[in-house]
Scaffold this motif. Structure first.
Motif, PDB file in Angstrom:
ATOM      1  N   ARG A  87       0.827  -1.219   0.000  1.00 24.59           N
ATOM      2  CA  ARG A  87       0.000   0.000   0.000  1.00 24.59           C
ATOM      3  C   ARG A  87       0.857   1.262   0.000  1.00 24.59           C
ATOM      4  N   LYS A 121      -5.797   5.135   2.962  1.00 28.63           N
ATOM      5  CA  LYS A 121      -5.844   4.640   4.337  1.00 28.63           C
ATOM      6  C   LYS A 121      -6.748   3.415   4.427  1.00 28.63           C
ATOM      7  N   GLU A 122      -6.369   2.488   5.282  1.00 26.37           N
ATOM      8  CA  GLU A 122      -7.130   1.247   5.412  1.00 26.37           C
ATOM      9  C   GLU A 122      -8.536   1.464   5.940  1.00 26.37           C
ATOM     10  N   ASP A 123      -8.784   2.540   6.696  1.00 22.79           N
ATOM     11  CA  ASP A 123     -10.152   2.788   7.154  1.00 22.79           C
ATOM     12  C   ASP A 123     -11.043   3.289   6.012  1.00 22.79           C
ATOM     13  N   PRO A 127     -10.200  -0.992   3.107  1.00 25.76           N
ATOM     14  CA  PRO A 127      -9.453  -2.016   3.843  1.00 25.76           C
ATOM     15  C   PRO A 127      -9.037  -3.217   2.993  1.00 25.76           C
TER      16      PRO A 127
END
Length: 141
Positions: A82, A90-92, A95
């Motif tokens: 990533r 961002k993973e939020d 995901p």
């Protein structure tokens, strides 16, 4: 449905989301639509089904397809960590891994008289930067 970012405008003094080009406000001349449950984008927002957003390109008669007009992300980009993506989402926000296929539709808005053209090899700088650094199969700068 979706978020309202700004008022659309093809002509006049409309300002596309507060964007300025060469010191002047610009009008929106590109639309993007998410028809899937979720649409991946190098963005700070998770795009969901039914969301439509507007953008600006310098010349809508020669739009710059951000992915070179292809429907698939390069395998090397999808498998990259990533942190190596052109923008590390961002993973939020997203995901999951980067999807294989582009999941949204887009088009340009013109005055109806303009003829549009897209060269399949015309890609934005971030695409070239990633493929030059990490290598992409079939990539021909």
């Amino acid at each position: 449905k979706g978020l309202k970012f700004w008022e659309p405008s093809i002509k006049g003094s409309g300002n596309c989301g507060g964007h300025v080009l060469d010191g002047e406000p610009v009008t929106c001349n590109v639309w993007v639509f998410c028809g899937e449950p979720q649409c991946f984008s190098f963005d700070i927002h998770n795009h969901t089904r039914g969301e439509c957003w507007l953008k600006h390109v310098r010349d809508p008669t020669h739009p710059e397809p951000w992915n070179g007009g292809k429907l698939a992300f390069p395998p090397e980009m999808r498998s990259a960590p990533r942190k190596d993506w052109p923008w590390a989402v961002k993973e939020d926000i997203w995901p999951w891994p980067m999807p294989e296929m582009v999941s949204w539709d887009a088009g340009v808005i013109t005055d109806g008289k303009a003829v549009t053209h897209r060269h399949p090899q015309h890609r934005p700088d971030w695409y070239h930067s990633f493929c030059n650094k990490h290598g992409c199969s079939g990539y021909d700068p």
